[in-house]
Design a protein around this motif. Structure first.
Motif, PDB file in Angstrom:
ATOM      1  N   TYR A  41       0.842  -1.192   0.000  1.00 39.31           N
ATOM      2  CA  TYR A  41       0.000   0.000   0.000  1.00 39.31           C
ATOM      3  C   TYR A  41       0.876   1.240   0.000  1.00 39.31           C
ATOM      4  O   TYR A  41       1.798   1.349   0.797  1.00 39.31           O
ATOM      5  N   ARG A  43       0.506   5.225   0.498  1.00 38.08           N
ATOM      6  CA  ARG A  43      -0.406   6.274   0.981  1.00 38.08           C
ATOM      7  C   ARG A  43       0.228   7.632   0.765  1.00 38.08           C
ATOM      8  O   ARG A  43       1.399   7.829   1.058  1.00 38.08           O
ATOM      9  N   GLU A  54      -4.679   6.588  -1.375  1.00 40.00           N
ATOM     10  CA  GLU A  54      -3.979   5.316  -1.240  1.00 40.00           C
ATOM     11  C   GLU A  54      -4.156   4.504  -2.513  1.00 40.00           C
ATOM     12  O   GLU A  54      -5.245   4.480  -3.088  1.00 40.00           O
TER      13      GLU A  54
END
Length: 102
Positions: A41, A43, A54
């Motif tokens: 991920y 962000r 994200e």
């Protein structure tokens, strides 16, 4: 297959529809031991540390954001509890590139 935020596939090549004259792009690659990390991920945090966006890295470990001009932080979260913050500045007409090794 539906992606949660409807983000386009995260690939290394900038889509042909992007007009860099009017965009500020933050793009990077996440690697571990030299190999791309898919499904991490990424962000995007603004200058105050507030969450803005994200995306999930693609098969090539790539993430991309379209941001306003200014200073940002890209926080990468990966399997195994790995987390790293990476400062970056975005400017219209430029691609700010990050290489994130975890």
């Amino acid at each position: 297959m539906t992606q949660g935020c409807a983000a386009p596939a995260q690939t290394a090549q900038l889509p042909a529809t992007v007009d860099l004259a009017n965009e500020a792009v933050i793009q990077g690659t996440v690697t571990r031991d030299g190999s791309p990390v898919a499904s991490a991920y990424a962000r995007l945090l603004d200058a105050t540390g507030e969450f803005t966006a994200e995306v999930v890295t693609g098969d090539e470990g790539v993430f991309r954001f379209f941001a306003a001009d200014g200073d940002w932080t890209v926080r990468v979260l990966a399997a195994g509890g790995v987390s790293t913050d990476n400062p970056v500045s975005a400017r219209t007409g430029e691609v700010a590139s990050l290489e994130v090794a975890i």
